[in-house]
Design a protein around this motif. Structure first.
Motif, short mmCIF file in Angstrom:
data_model
loop_
_atom_site.label_atom_id
_atom_site.label_comp_id
_atom_site.label_asym_id
_atom_site.label_seq_id
_atom_site.Cartn_x
_atom_site.Cartn_y
_atom_site.Cartn_z
N VAL A 58 8.24 -4.02 -7.49
CA VAL A 58 7.24 -3.43 -6.57
C VAL A 58 7.26 -1.91 -6.65
O VAL A 58 6.70 -1.23 -5.79
N ARG A 59 7.90 -1.37 -7.68
CA ARG A 59 8.14 0.07 -7.74
C ARG A 59 6.85 0.87 -7.92
O ARG A 59 6.66 1.92 -7.27
N TYR A 60 5.95 0.41 -8.77
CA TYR A 60 4.69 1.12 -9.00
C TYR A 60 3.90 1.23 -7.70
O TYR A 60 3.46 2.30 -7.30
N THR A 61 3.75 0.09 -7.01
CA THR A 61 3.02 0.08 -5.74
C THR A 61 3.72 0.92 -4.70
O THR A 61 3.09 1.70 -3.97
N GLY A 62 5.06 0.80 -4.61
CA GLY A 62 5.82 1.51 -3.58
C GLY A 62 5.72 3.02 -3.69
O GLY A 62 5.38 3.71 -2.73
N ILE A 63 6.00 3.55 -4.89
CA ILE A 63 5.99 5.01 -5.02
C ILE A 63 4.56 5.55 -4.96
O ILE A 63 4.32 6.66 -4.47
N SER A 64 3.59 4.76 -5.45
CA SER A 64 2.20 5.21 -5.38
C SER A 64 1.72 5.31 -3.94
O SER A 64 1.04 6.27 -3.56
N LEU A 65 2.08 4.33 -3.11
CA LEU A 65 1.70 4.38 -1.70
C LEU A 65 2.30 5.61 -1.02
O LEU A 65 1.60 6.32 -0.28
N CYS A 66 3.59 5.85 -1.26
CA CYS A 66 4.24 7.01 -0.63
C CYS A 66 3.54 8.31 -1.02
O CYS A 66 3.17 9.12 -0.15
N PHE B 100 -8.34 12.96 -1.94
CA PHE B 100 -7.07 12.49 -1.40
C PHE B 100 -7.26 11.22 -0.57
O PHE B 100 -6.39 10.35 -0.53
N LEU B 101 -8.40 11.12 0.11
CA LEU B 101 -8.70 9.93 0.90
C LEU B 101 -8.77 8.70 0.01
O LEU B 101 -8.36 7.60 0.41
N ALA B 102 -9.27 8.87 -1.20
CA ALA B 102 -9.42 7.75 -2.13
C ALA B 102 -8.13 7.43 -2.89
O ALA B 102 -8.00 6.33 -3.45
N ARG B 103 -7.19 8.34 -2.92
CA ARG B 103 -5.99 8.16 -3.74
C ARG B 103 -5.12 6.97 -3.33
O ARG B 103 -4.62 6.25 -4.19
N PRO B 104 -4.93 6.70 -2.03
CA PRO B 104 -4.17 5.49 -1.69
C PRO B 104 -4.84 4.20 -2.20
O PRO B 104 -4.14 3.26 -2.59
N LEU B 105 -6.17 4.17 -2.17
CA LEU B 105 -6.87 3.01 -2.72
C LEU B 105 -6.56 2.86 -4.21
O LEU B 105 -6.31 1.75 -4.69
N GLY B 106 -6.57 3.98 -4.93
CA GLY B 106 -6.19 3.95 -6.34
C GLY B 106 -4.76 3.49 -6.53
O GLY B 106 -4.44 2.73 -7.45
N GLY B 107 -3.86 3.95 -5.63
CA GLY B 107 -2.47 3.54 -5.70
C GLY B 107 -2.31 2.04 -5.49
O GLY B 107 -1.49 1.39 -6.16
N ILE B 108 -3.09 1.49 -4.56
CA ILE B 108 -3.03 0.04 -4.29
C ILE B 108 -3.58 -0.75 -5.47
O ILE B 108 -2.96 -1.71 -5.95
N ILE B 109 -4.76 -0.35 -5.95
CA ILE B 109 -5.41 -1.09 -7.05
C ILE B 109 -4.56 -1.04 -8.31
O ILE B 109 -4.22 -2.08 -8.90
N PHE B 110 -4.21 0.15 -8.72
CA PHE B 110 -3.49 0.29 -9.98
C PHE B 110 -2.00 0.00 -9.84
O PHE B 110 -1.34 -0.35 -10.83
#
Length: 438
Positions: free
Chosen positions: A361-369, A62-72
């Motif tokens: 910015v939808r992919y980045t926005g919902i992934s970050l949330c 879970f700690l790594a998931r925001p990084l994945g959300g930002i990258i992808f």
């Protein structure tokens, strides 16, 4: 119109199958951390402490998931949803298979838990980019007025992946303890390689979403999606994190924390409590889609959310109390009934969240949330639950923690739904210009 509907259905099915595989990969780690990782990778730590450390490695994903959300999210908002989803599927499949062949502490010593943490982080990065893409490839292909229903295709991958994970461990839990700890637990991880091949075959046949294709053609993609979403929509991120809470954490209350607590402290066998979780998962598969139907049919999304979540304030505490009795039937009823409210909500969560972000910015926005919620609230659920249980010796503190998460979810989603709707597929018109939603 017929061709468009066929394309939309193909996108929905592709999102469902791909997300099922990725969630299966992620959930088998949670089950293994509850049942066996303390013995294989942390044998020097005994009892509750070993379980707590195993749950900590679970949280690393879970700690790594925001990084994945930002990258992808960046790749998905600039180059397209489809390309991103192929990469995330490969990343998850390879990392999960590597866990299946990783030697234990008895073979390579301290290198075993270190490598486990590194691979888990890679797995988390992959899933961090997967969820947002699956939701959008389905919802952005949806016929007008059905984006929440199609977003639910991706959401359905979570309970199905969880069910496959539970079934696999239920089967191998029939092995003698020595065989289960030695090699049996590795089978689900190795099976991931075959599932990824199937997922790739289906995912490569899905076309790019109309919303993203339009942005690329008009050359209106965001240059730096992360910067733009943080600058223009910070409150959407904050509210979105809170709104995702019980949708994520409820599963880990049941499948990870309660599994460990019930088998270690209450006296349930592995197979008996895994059967309870399996029945709850099947219930979720059958009931969950109706949450998207309810929200789509009701004129007020805020009222629909209240109807779905308020019962959880009673049913979640009841679940823990019934498990604590040690009675199989009571525990079964408690877990299954408590599954209904949050699974209805989870079906509609993706579409409601996506509707509040502009397409560029939808992919980045919902992934970050979603992924920041997973890191801060969802993924910490087993750790905090076990810590509270160790600290107080009572399940009451865990119940209070669960109720807090339900209230946080309800409040944040009700506030989020007061924000502008940017859904191109919604019945109501989207705002003419992207407002700054601070």
């Amino acid at each position: 119109m017929g061709a468009a509907n066929a394309t939309a259905k193909r996108a929905g099915i592709g999102a469902f199958i791909g997300s099922t595989i990725e969630w299966f990969d992620f959930y088998i780690y949670g089950t293994a951390s509850a049942l066996v990782f303390d013995k294989v990778f942390f044998p020097e730590l005994d009892g509750a402490i070993g379980t707590l450390v195993a749950f900590a490695t679970f949280w690393v994903g879970f700690l790594a998931r925001p990084l994945g959300g930002i990258i992808f999210g960046h790749i998905g908002d600039r180059l397209g949803r489809k390309k991103t989803l192929v990469i995330t599927l490969l990343l998850m499949g390879i990392s999960t298979t590597l866990i299946g062949v990783l030697p234990g502490y008895a073979t390579i010593g301290i290198a075993a838990p270190i490598l486990l943490v590194v691979i888990r982080m890679i797995q988390g990065i992959g899933l961090g980019g997967e969820w947002g893409g699956s939701v959008l490839i389905a919802s952005e292909h949806a016929p007008k007025g059905k984006s929440i229903l199609y977003g639910a295709f991706a959401q359905q991958g979570s309970p199905v992946g969880n069910t496959l994970s539970t079934v696999s461990f239920l089967a191998i839990s029939q092995l003698p303890d020595a065989a289960f700890v030695s090699w049996g637990w590795r089978i689900p991880f190795l099976a991931s390689a075959l599932l990824v091949v199937v997922g790739l075959f289906i995912r490569l046949k899905v076309t790019e979403s109309p919303a993203m294709a339009g942005l690329i053609e008009a050359k209106k993609v965001a240059k730096l999606p992360l910067t733009e979403v943080l600058r223009n929509h910070p409150m959407l991120i904050v509210l979105g994190i809170g709104a995702c809470t019980i949708g994520l954490s409820a599963t880990y209350f049941k499948s990870t924390f309660a599994l460990s607590w019930a088998t270690s402290d209450i006296g349930f066998s592995r197979s008996s409590f895994l059967t309870i979780i399996l029945v709850a998962n099947i219930t979720q598969i059958l009931v969950q889609p109706w949450g998207a139907v309810i929200v789509t049919k009701m004129t007020s999304w805020r009222r629909a959310v209240s109807i779905m979540l308020l019962p959880e304030l009673i049913l979640m505490p009841l679940m823990f109390l019934l498990i604590s009795t040690g009675d199989y039937a009571s525990a079964m009823v408690g877990v299954v009934v408590a599954t209904v409210p949050h699974c209805l909500y989870y079906a509609a969560l993706a579409g409601m969240l996506a509707s509040r972000f502009p397409a560029h910015v939808r992919y980045t926005g919902i992934s970050l949330c979603y992924q920041l919620c997973g890191t801060l609230l969802g993924g910490t659920t087993p750790i905090v639950g076990q810590f509270l249980l160790n600290l107080t010796g009572s399940i009451t503190a865990v119940i209070v923690f669960a109720v807090f998460q339900v209230l946080l979810t309800l409040g944040c989603m009700l506030a989020l739904l007061k924000r502008p709707n940017y859904d191109e597929r919604a019945e109501e018109p989207a705002p003419a210009a992207a407002a700054v939603t601070r």
